[in-house]
Every structure is written in structure tokens, then in C-alpha cells.
Design a protein around this motif. Structure first.
Motif, PDB file in Angstrom:
ATOM      1  N   PHE A   1       1.174  -0.848  -0.069  1.00  0.00           N
ATOM      2  CA  PHE A   1      -0.079   0.315   0.012  1.00  0.00           C
ATOM      3  C   PHE A   1       1.229   1.576  -0.088  1.00  0.00           C
ATOM      4  CE2 PHE A   1      -2.251   3.470   2.666  1.00  0.00           C
ATOM      5  CZ  PHE A   1      -3.553   3.173   2.632  1.00  0.00           C
ATOM      6  N   SER A   2       0.178   2.478  -0.096  1.00  0.00           N
ATOM      7  CA  SER A   2       1.281   3.252  -0.725  1.00  0.00           C
ATOM      8  C   SER A   2      -0.297   3.834  -0.968  1.00  0.00           C
ATOM      9  CB  SER A   2       2.181   3.541  -1.821  1.00  0.00           C
ATOM     10  OG  SER A   2       0.997   4.054  -2.735  1.00  0.00           O
ATOM     11  N   ALA A   3       0.560   5.917  -1.032  1.00  0.00           N
ATOM     12  CA  ALA A   3      -0.179   6.794  -1.122  1.00  0.00           C
ATOM     13  C   ALA A   3      -0.939   7.274  -2.025  1.00  0.00           C
ATOM     14  CB  ALA A   3       0.263   7.980  -0.756  1.00  0.00           C
ATOM     15  N   MET A   4      -0.343   6.485  -3.272  1.00  0.00           N
ATOM     16  CA  MET A   4      -0.680   6.458  -5.025  1.00  0.00           C
ATOM     17  C   MET A   4      -1.173   5.337  -5.246  1.00  0.00           C
ATOM     18  SD  MET A   4       0.707   9.161  -5.721  1.00  0.00           S
ATOM     19  CE  MET A   4       0.252   9.389  -7.307  1.00  0.00           C
ATOM     20  N   GLY A   5      -0.787   4.040  -4.688  1.00  0.00           N
ATOM     21  CA  GLY A   5      -2.215   2.780  -5.148  1.00  0.00           C
ATOM     22  C   GLY A   5      -1.690   1.799  -4.050  1.00  0.00           C
ATOM     23  N   ALA A   6      -1.794   0.937  -4.577  1.00  0.00           N
ATOM     24  CA  ALA A   6      -1.842  -0.839  -3.705  1.00  0.00           C
ATOM     25  C   ALA A   6      -1.716  -1.942  -4.866  1.00  0.00           C
ATOM     26  CB  ALA A   6      -3.200  -0.950  -2.773  1.00  0.00           C
ATOM     27  N   CYS A   7      -1.246  -3.653  -4.257  1.00  0.00           N
ATOM     28  CA  CYS A   7      -1.512  -4.372  -5.274  1.00  0.00           C
ATOM     29  C   CYS A   7      -2.175  -4.937  -3.625  1.00  0.00           C
ATOM     30  CB  CYS A   7      -0.026  -4.886  -4.638  1.00  0.00           C
ATOM     31  SG  CYS A   7       0.073  -6.822  -5.824  1.00  0.00           S
ATOM     32  N   PHE A   8      -3.012  -5.823  -4.508  1.00  0.00           N
ATOM     33  CA  PHE A   8      -3.959  -6.614  -3.734  1.00  0.00           C
ATOM     34  C   PHE A   8      -3.703  -8.315  -4.779  1.00  0.00           C
ATOM     35  CE2 PHE A   8      -6.998  -4.692  -6.211  1.00  0.00           C
ATOM     36  CZ  PHE A   8      -7.714  -5.976  -6.557  1.00  0.00           C
ATOM     37  N   ALA A   9      -4.299  -9.368  -3.494  1.00  0.00           N
ATOM     38  CA  ALA A   9      -4.459 -10.768  -4.361  1.00  0.00           C
ATOM     39  C   ALA A   9      -5.760 -11.483  -4.089  1.00  0.00           C
ATOM     40  CB  ALA A   9      -3.569 -11.309  -3.765  1.00  0.00           C
ATOM     41  N   SER A  10      -6.309 -11.691  -5.332  1.00  0.00           N
ATOM     42  CA  SER A  10      -7.854 -12.229  -4.972  1.00  0.00           C
ATOM     43  C   SER A  10      -7.889 -13.664  -6.116  1.00  0.00           C
ATOM     44  CB  SER A  10      -8.905 -10.369  -5.684  1.00  0.00           C
ATOM     45  OG  SER A  10     -10.247 -11.673  -5.227  1.00  0.00           O
ATOM     46  N   THR A  11      -9.743 -14.161  -5.548  1.00  0.00           N
ATOM     47  CA  THR A  11      -9.742 -14.838  -7.244  1.00  0.00           C
ATOM     48  C   THR A  11     -10.555 -13.862  -8.060  1.00  0.00           C
ATOM     49  OG1 THR A  11     -11.410 -15.795  -5.115  1.00  0.00           O
ATOM     50  CG2 THR A  11      -9.112 -16.931  -5.900  1.00  0.00           C
ATOM     51  N   GLN A  12     -10.653 -13.433  -7.753  1.00  0.00           N
ATOM     52  CA  GLN A  12     -11.888 -12.057  -8.254  1.00  0.00           C
ATOM     53  C   GLN A  12     -11.700 -12.074  -9.531  1.00  0.00           C
ATOM     54  OE1 GLN A  12     -15.572 -12.083  -7.296  1.00  0.00           O
ATOM     55  NE2 GLN A  12     -15.989 -10.247  -9.361  1.00  0.00           N
ATOM     56  N   VAL A  13     -12.063 -11.994 -10.564  1.00  0.00           N
ATOM     57  CA  VAL A  13     -11.269 -11.462 -12.133  1.00  0.00           C
ATOM     58  C   VAL A  13     -11.901  -9.918 -12.393  1.00  0.00           C
ATOM     59  CG1 VAL A  13     -11.739 -12.054 -14.375  1.00  0.00           C
ATOM     60  CG2 VAL A  13     -11.794 -13.847 -12.998  1.00  0.00           C
ATOM     61  N   PHE A  14     -10.933  -9.342 -12.581  1.00  0.00           N
ATOM     62  CA  PHE A  14     -10.850  -7.914 -13.550  1.00  0.00           C
ATOM     63  C   PHE A  14     -10.299  -6.942 -14.282  1.00  0.00           C
ATOM     64  CE2 PHE A  14     -11.153  -7.637  -8.716  1.00  0.00           C
ATOM     65  CZ  PHE A  14     -12.252  -7.225  -8.098  1.00  0.00           C
ATOM     66  N   LYS A  15     -10.326  -7.148 -14.939  1.00  0.00           N
ATOM     67  CA  LYS A  15      -9.496  -6.031 -16.390  1.00  0.00           C
ATOM     68  C   LYS A  15      -9.078  -4.859 -15.871  1.00  0.00           C
ATOM     69  CE  LYS A  15     -13.179  -7.502 -19.361  1.00  0.00           C
ATOM     70  NZ  LYS A  15     -15.135  -7.416 -19.756  1.00  0.00           N
ATOM     71  N   GLN A  16      -7.646  -4.418 -16.399  1.00  0.00           N
ATOM     72  CA  GLN A  16      -7.477  -3.558 -16.868  1.00  0.00           C
ATOM     73  C   GLN A  16      -8.184  -2.002 -17.349  1.00  0.00           C
ATOM     74  OE1 GLN A  16      -3.451  -3.852 -18.351  1.00  0.00           O
ATOM     75  NE2 GLN A  16      -2.769  -1.485 -18.594  1.00  0.00           N
ATOM     76  N   GLY A  17      -8.160  -1.509 -15.930  1.00  0.00           N
ATOM     77  CA  GLY A  17      -8.712   0.060 -16.335  1.00  0.00           C
ATOM     78  C   GLY A  17     -10.351  -0.451 -15.698  1.00  0.00           C
ATOM     79  N   GLU A  18     -10.301  -1.437 -14.826  1.00  0.00           N
ATOM     80  CA  GLU A  18     -11.823  -1.210 -14.807  1.00  0.00           C
ATOM     81  C   GLU A  18     -12.008  -0.509 -12.851  1.00  0.00           C
ATOM     82  OE1 GLU A  18     -15.358  -5.170 -12.645  1.00  0.00           O
ATOM     83  OE2 GLU A  18     -13.040  -5.648 -14.331  1.00  0.00           O
ATOM     84  N   ARG A  19     -12.590  -0.164 -12.744  1.00  0.00           N
ATOM     85  CA  ARG A  19     -12.555   0.682 -11.545  1.00  0.00           C
ATOM     86  C   ARG A  19     -13.117  -0.397 -10.514  1.00  0.00           C
ATOM     87  NH1 ARG A  19     -12.457   5.635 -10.487  1.00  0.00           N
ATOM     88  NH2 ARG A  19     -14.104   6.090  -9.732  1.00  0.00           N
ATOM     89  N   ILE A  20     -12.693   0.180  -9.298  1.00  0.00           N
ATOM     90  CA  ILE A  20     -12.592  -0.718  -8.403  1.00  0.00           C
ATOM     91  C   ILE A  20     -12.950  -0.212  -6.925  1.00  0.00           C
ATOM     92  CG2 ILE A  20     -11.604  -3.166  -8.627  1.00  0.00           C
ATOM     93  CD1 ILE A  20     -10.085  -3.049  -6.800  1.00  0.00           C
ATOM     94  N   HIS A  21     -14.211  -0.319  -5.934  1.00  0.00           N
ATOM     95  CA  HIS A  21     -14.768   0.422  -4.598  1.00  0.00           C
ATOM     96  C   HIS A  21     -13.988  -1.012  -4.261  1.00  0.00           C
ATOM     97  CE1 HIS A  21     -16.583   3.708  -7.361  1.00  0.00           C
ATOM     98  NE2 HIS A  21     -16.529   2.390  -7.271  1.00  0.00           N
ATOM     99  N   ALA A  22     -12.982   0.154  -2.641  1.00  0.00           N
ATOM    100  CA  ALA A  22     -12.883  -1.402  -1.520  1.00  0.00           C
ATOM    101  C   ALA A  22     -12.747  -0.954  -0.351  1.00  0.00           C
ATOM    102  CB  ALA A  22     -11.698  -2.065  -1.758  1.00  0.00           C
ATOM    103  N   GLN A  23     -13.052  -1.578   0.958  1.00  0.00           N
ATOM    104  CA  GLN A  23     -12.767  -0.795   2.201  1.00  0.00           C
ATOM    105  C   GLN A  23     -11.619  -1.730   3.180  1.00  0.00           C
ATOM    106  OE1 GLN A  23     -15.909  -1.230   5.883  1.00  0.00           O
ATOM    107  NE2 GLN A  23     -16.293   0.696   4.440  1.00  0.00           N
ATOM    108  N   LEU A  24     -10.926  -1.162   3.562  1.00  0.00           N
ATOM    109  CA  LEU A  24      -9.591  -1.925   4.098  1.00  0.00           C
ATOM    110  C   LEU A  24      -9.584  -1.008   5.772  1.00  0.00           C
ATOM    111  CD1 LEU A  24      -6.513  -0.483   3.307  1.00  0.00           C
ATOM    112  CD2 LEU A  24      -7.726  -0.534   1.535  1.00  0.00           C
TER     113      LEU A  24
END
Length: 99
Positions: free
Chosen positions: A38-61
Motif C-alpha cells: 500500500f502507498s499513497a498512490m496505489g496498492a497491490c492486492f491478491a484476489s480470486t475475483q477477475v478484474f480487467k485492466q482499467g476497471e474501476r473498483i471500490h474497496a474498504q480496508l
């Protein structure tokens, strides 16, 4: 000249936290991920959910020092690993919420 392959704009800190993935309205959890870093600009996460490049996501952590955060952003890269997918997200917004 920087010869490093790391093109990050902000330093990342390793994390091992649950990432709750939400739909566009932020109500329905569509999956769970594991925050890798995690950083102020972005993050890396692992998931079994499939997303496409450019897809918008919303999350809570939840992070120890930062508290509970609602984030939104878009997927900038994806890598397949054994039994999971790794994603890079660039944040559009980060908002603290009350615990």
C-alpha cells in the motif's frame, strides 16, 4: 539515471490485511482480497475475483495506523499466480471512515 525497474511514484509498505471489494454503489460486497502492499498512490492486492485492466473498483480496508479507509481506483496491471491473481490499483480517492 535510475536503472531500477521500479517505476513507483511513492514508496510502498508491505501489508497483510483483508480488502473488502464493493460494487459501484459501495453497498454489496462482491469479493474479498488480500492487501499485499500500500502507498499513497496505489496498492497491490491478491484476489480470486477477475478484474480487467482499467476497471474501476471500490474497496474498504483496515490498516493499523491509518484506520478504516474507503478507496476507489482503477486496475493498472494484473499477474496470474498459483491459485490467485495479483492486481495493481491506482487510487482515485482515499477516504477515512469512522470505525
Amino acid at each position: 539515471m535510475n536503472t531500477s525497474k521500479d517505476n513507483r511514484r511513492a514508496p510502498r509498505a508491505r501489508r497483510d490485511s483483508v480488502l473488502e471489494l464493493h460494487d459501484e454503489k459501495g453497498h454489496l460486497i462482491i469479493g474479498i482480497g488480500r492487501l499485499v502492499n500500500f502507498s499513497a498512490m496505489g496498492a497491490c492486492f491478491a484476489s480470486t475475483q477477475v478484474f480487467k485492466q482499467g476497471e474501476r473498483i471500490h474497496a474498504q480496508l483496515r490498516l493499523l495506523k491509518e484506520g478504516r479507509l474507503n478507496i476507489s481506483g482503477h486496475i493498472v496491471w494484473m499477474r496470474r499466480k498459483t491459485n490467485t491473481l495479483l492486481y495493481g490499483i491506482e487510487f482515485d480517492s482515499i477516504r477515512r471512515t469512522r470505525s
